[in-house]
Design a protein around this motif. Structure first.
Motif, PDB file in Angstrom:
ATOM      1  N   ALA A  93       0.837  -1.204   0.000  1.00 18.59           N
ATOM      2  CA  ALA A  93       0.000   0.000   0.000  1.00 18.59           C
ATOM      3  C   ALA A  93       0.872   1.255   0.000  1.00 18.59           C
ATOM      4  N   LYS A  94       1.905   1.249   0.818  1.00 15.35           N
ATOM      5  CA  LYS A  94       2.825   2.381   0.898  1.00 15.35           C
ATOM      6  C   LYS A  94       3.555   2.575  -0.434  1.00 15.35           C
ATOM      7  N   SER A  95       3.934   1.470  -1.066  1.00 11.32           N
ATOM      8  CA  SER A  95       4.619   1.538  -2.361  1.00 11.32           C
ATOM      9  C   SER A  95       3.696   2.100  -3.442  1.00 11.32           C
ATOM     10  N   LEU A  96       2.432   1.689  -3.418  1.00  7.47           N
ATOM     11  CA  LEU A  96       1.460   2.222  -4.381  1.00  7.47           C
ATOM     12  C   LEU A  96       1.241   3.709  -4.180  1.00  7.47           C
ATOM     13  N   ARG A  97       1.129   4.122  -2.920  1.00  9.50           N
ATOM     14  CA  ARG A  97       0.932   5.554  -2.641  1.00  9.50           C
ATOM     15  C   ARG A  97       2.140   6.350  -3.123  1.00  9.50           C
ATOM     16  N   GLY A  98       3.333   5.810  -2.877  1.00 11.86           N
ATOM     17  CA  GLY A  98       4.544   6.484  -3.332  1.00 11.86           C
ATOM     18  C   GLY A  98       4.620   6.575  -4.842  1.00 11.86           C
ATOM     19  N   ALA A  99       4.097   5.570  -5.536  1.00  8.92           N
ATOM     20  CA  ALA A  99       4.116   5.556  -7.002  1.00  8.92           C
ATOM     21  C   ALA A  99       3.154   6.573  -7.595  1.00  8.92           C
ATOM     22  N   MET A 100       2.173   7.027  -6.793  1.00 11.72           N
ATOM     23  CA  MET A 100       1.172   7.972  -7.297  1.00 11.72           C
ATOM     24  C   MET A 100       1.349   9.391  -6.785  1.00 11.72           C
ATOM     25  N   LYS A 101       2.183   9.584  -5.763  1.00 12.20           N
ATOM     26  CA  LYS A 101       2.356  10.913  -5.174  1.00 12.20           C
ATOM     27  C   LYS A 101       3.334  11.749  -5.975  1.00 12.20           C
ATOM     28  N   GLY A 102       3.174  13.056  -5.878  1.00  9.12           N
ATOM     29  CA  GLY A 102       4.128  13.962  -6.498  1.00  9.12           C
ATOM     30  C   GLY A 102       3.976  14.053  -8.005  1.00  9.12           C
ATOM     31  N   ALA A 103       5.000  14.625  -8.631  1.00  5.36           N
ATOM     32  CA  ALA A 103       4.972  14.822 -10.080  1.00  5.36           C
ATOM     33  C   ALA A 103       5.219  13.497 -10.790  1.00  5.36           C
ATOM     34  N   GLY A 104       4.307  13.140 -11.658  1.00  2.00           N
ATOM     35  CA  GLY A 104       4.451  11.901 -12.417  1.00  2.00           C
ATOM     36  C   GLY A 104       3.989  10.682 -11.645  1.00  2.00           C
ATOM     37  N   THR A 105       3.679   9.657 -12.377  1.00  3.54           N
ATOM     38  CA  THR A 105       3.210   8.400 -11.785  1.00  3.54           C
ATOM     39  C   THR A 105       4.118   7.280 -12.252  1.00  3.54           C
ATOM     40  N   ASP A 106       4.516   6.403 -11.323  1.00  4.63           N
ATOM     41  CA  ASP A 106       5.354   5.259 -11.677  1.00  4.63           C
ATOM     42  C   ASP A 106       4.443   4.090 -12.040  1.00  4.63           C
ATOM     43  N   GLU A 107       4.014   4.078 -13.301  1.00  6.29           N
ATOM     44  CA  GLU A 107       3.058   3.066 -13.744  1.00  6.29           C
ATOM     45  C   GLU A 107       3.611   1.646 -13.632  1.00  6.29           C
ATOM     46  N   LYS A 108       4.896   1.479 -13.896  1.00  8.23           N
ATOM     47  CA  LYS A 108       5.475   0.136 -13.850  1.00  8.23           C
ATOM     48  C   LYS A 108       5.477  -0.420 -12.427  1.00  8.23           C
ATOM     49  N   ALA A 109       5.679   0.439 -11.441  1.00  8.99           N
ATOM     50  CA  ALA A 109       5.610  -0.011 -10.043  1.00  8.99           C
ATOM     51  C   ALA A 109       4.184  -0.414  -9.693  1.00  8.99           C
ATOM     52  N   ILE A 110       3.216   0.364 -10.172  1.00  7.18           N
ATOM     53  CA  ILE A 110       1.805   0.040  -9.936  1.00  7.18           C
ATOM     54  C   ILE A 110       1.458  -1.306 -10.568  1.00  7.18           C
ATOM     55  N   LEU A 111       1.894  -1.501 -11.813  1.00  5.01           N
ATOM     56  CA  LEU A 111       1.635  -2.767 -12.495  1.00  5.01           C
ATOM     57  C   LEU A 111       2.275  -3.932 -11.763  1.00  5.01           C
ATOM     58  N   GLU A 112       3.503  -3.734 -11.326  1.00  2.00           N
ATOM     59  CA  GLU A 112       4.238  -4.798 -10.640  1.00  2.00           C
ATOM     60  C   GLU A 112       3.468  -5.322  -9.433  1.00  2.00           C
ATOM     61  N   ILE A 113       2.775  -4.424  -8.750  1.00  3.90           N
ATOM     62  CA  ILE A 113       2.006  -4.829  -7.576  1.00  3.90           C
ATOM     63  C   ILE A 113       0.614  -5.312  -7.967  1.00  3.90           C
ATOM     64  N   MET A 114      -0.120  -4.506  -8.697  1.00  3.50           N
ATOM     65  CA  MET A 114      -1.527  -4.793  -8.964  1.00  3.50           C
ATOM     66  C   MET A 114      -1.741  -6.007  -9.874  1.00  3.50           C
ATOM     67  N   CYS A 115      -0.785  -6.316 -10.741  1.00  5.32           N
ATOM     68  CA  CYS A 115      -0.969  -7.423 -11.681  1.00  5.32           C
ATOM     69  C   CYS A 115      -0.364  -8.733 -11.202  1.00  5.32           C
ATOM     70  N   THR A 116       0.279  -8.735 -10.046  1.00  7.34           N
ATOM     71  CA  THR A 116       0.967  -9.952  -9.604  1.00  7.34           C
ATOM     72  C   THR A 116       0.463 -10.502  -8.278  1.00  7.34           C
ATOM     73  N   ARG A 117      -0.343  -9.745  -7.547  1.00  3.32           N
ATOM     74  CA  ARG A 117      -0.808 -10.207  -6.244  1.00  3.32           C
ATOM     75  C   ARG A 117      -2.064 -11.070  -6.380  1.00  3.32           C
ATOM     76  N   THR A 118      -2.254 -11.958  -5.425  1.00  2.00           N
ATOM     77  CA  THR A 118      -3.453 -12.794  -5.406  1.00  2.00           C
ATOM     78  C   THR A 118      -4.667 -11.952  -5.027  1.00  2.00           C
ATOM     79  N   ASN A 119      -5.853 -12.503  -5.199  1.00  4.26           N
ATOM     80  CA  ASN A 119      -7.073 -11.792  -4.809  1.00  4.26           C
ATOM     81  C   ASN A 119      -7.029 -11.389  -3.340  1.00  4.26           C
ATOM     82  N   GLN A 120      -6.633 -12.301  -2.466  1.00  6.03           N
ATOM     83  CA  GLN A 120      -6.590 -11.994  -1.045  1.00  6.03           C
ATOM     84  C   GLN A 120      -5.552 -10.922  -0.746  1.00  6.03           C
ATOM     85  N   GLU A 121      -4.421 -10.971  -1.434  1.00  9.43           N
ATOM     86  CA  GLU A 121      -3.399  -9.943  -1.234  1.00  9.43           C
ATOM     87  C   GLU A 121      -3.915  -8.570  -1.654  1.00  9.43           C
TER      88      GLU A 121
END
Length: 318
Positions: A93-121
C-alpha cells in the motif's frame, strides 16, 4: 492461481524474540550502530516473526523499534530495514501511494504490484491503504490513470480473478480466437475484449489460451500485444502475460531492470527482493541465472554498496 515458486526466507527455527530484541537494542546502543548485527537478525526471520519482535521490543523497553532504527540508520539501508519490518500489505500500500504521489506516476511499479498479487493480497492491500492513508485505492488509481489502462487497474482492484487450477480447453480456444479477432484480424484493436480475457482468467487458464493462440496466429501472444497496443496498457497486458507464464521469471526481469543502465533503481530493487523473499525469490534467483548467465547476487555486488548490499545479498541467500 498456480504455485509461484520457492522463497529464500522462511520462519527461523530457533526463533527467540527476547534474544532478538536484546541483540537489536545492543546494536543501536553506544557510539555507532552495528548494521551487521541488524542484518543477521532481520534478514533471517520471517515477516511474522519480525512483527513479534516489533511488539516484544515495545513491551520490553517501552520504545518503538521502527523509530529507534530510523534514528540510528540512514539511506538505502534504512529503506530496506523498514521495508522488512512493514507488514506485506502495508508495504505494498505504501509503495502504491509512493508511485502515485508527487509529479508523475510510476506506472510500472503500480503494475508490478496490482498485476501480480493474489485476490486476497489485493483485498489486504486495499484495506491497508484505506487504514493508513484514509483514501480509496481504486479512486486514486482511477485519478492517476486513463483510458483502457484505467479500466485494467479498476479490474485488478476488484480482486476477483479466477484462481482455479482447472483448465477449460474449450474456453481457452474461444478466448484465443476472441483475442485474435479483437487484434490481428481486424482494422484497429478492441482493447476491451483483450482486457476481458487477461483480467479475469486464472493464470493456468491463460497459459492454455496462449498455447491455443500459437495455433491460430503466426505471432506469439506477446508479439500480438506489442503490435496491437502501446504505452501503459501494453506494459500492463505484458505484465499479466509474463506472470501467467512464469511469475518468478517476471520478477527476475524486474530485478535486472532495476540494476541496468545509469544508476540503480533502488526502490524497485528493494521492493522486488523484500516482497518476494518469502514467496518465490529462490525460484526467481534460478530464473535470473538461466536468463542472464550471472548470479543475481553478483549483479547486486556490482551495483550496490555497503550495508545495503550486504542486506540484499543476505535476503537473496548468496
Amino acid at each position: 492461481m498456480a504455485s509461484r515458486g520457492q522463497g529464500t526466507v522462511s520462519s527461523y527455527a530457533g526463533f527467540d524474540k527476547e534474544a532478538d530484541c536484546g541483540a537489536l537494542r545492543k546494536a543501536m546502543k553506544g557510539l555507532g550502530t552495528d548494521e551487521q548485527a541488524i542484518t543477521d537478525i532481520l534478514a533471517f526471520r520471517s515477516n511474522a516473526q519480525r512483527q513479534e519482535i516489533v511488539i516484544h521490543f515495545k513491551t520490553s523497553y517501552g520504545k518503538d523499534l521502527l523509530k529507534d532504527l530510523k534514528s540510528e540508520l540512514g539511506g538505502k539501508y534504512e529503506d530496506v530495514v523498514i521495508a522488512l519490518l512493514d507488514k506485506p500489505a502495508f508495504y505494498d500500500a505504501k509503495s502504491l501511494r509512493g508511485a502515485m504521489k508527487g509529479a508523475g506516476t510510476d506506472e510500472k511499479a503500480i503494475l508490478e504490484i496490482m498485476c501480480t498479487r493474489t485476490n486476497q493480497e489485493i483485498k489486504s492491500i486495499k484495506e491497508a491503504y484505506k487504514k493508513e492513508f484514509k483514501r480509496d485505492l481504486e479512486k486514486d488509481l482511477m485519478s492517476e490513470t486513463s483510458g483502457h489502462f484505467k479500466r485494467l487497474m479498476v479490474s485488478c482492484c476488484q480482486a476477483a480473478r479466477d484462481e482455479s487450477p482447472t483448465v477449460d480447453e474449450g474456453k481457452a480456444n474461444a478466448d484465443a480466437n476472441a483475442i485474435y479477432k479483437a487484434g490481428e484480424a481486424k482494422w484497429g484493436t478492441d482493447e476491451s475484449e483483450i482486457l476481458r480475457v487477461l483480467a479475469t482468467r486464472s493464470f493456468a487458464q491463460l497459459r492454455a489460451t496462449f498455447d491455443a493462440y500459437d495455433k491460430i496466429s503466426k505471432k506469439t501472444i506477446e508479439e500480438a500485444i506489442k503490435s496491437e497496443t502501446s504505452g501503459d496498457l501494453e506494459d500492463g497486458f505484458l505484465a499479466i502475460i509474463g506472470c501467467a507464464r512464469n511469475t518468478p521469471a517476471y520478477f527476475a526481469k524486474r530485478i535486472r531492470d532495476a540494476m541496468q543502465g545509469a544508476g540503480t533503481k533502488d526502490q524497485q530493487l528493494i521492493r522486488c527482493i523484500v516482497s518476494r523473499a518469502e514467496i518465490d525469490l529462490g525460484t526467481a534467483k534460478m530464473e535470473f541465472l538461466r536468463m542472464y548467465g550471472k548470479p543475481m547476487s553478483e549483479w547486486i555486488k556490482d551495483d550496490t554498496s555497503g550495508d545495503y548490499k550486504k542486506m540484499l545479498i543476505a535476503l537473496v541467500r548468496n
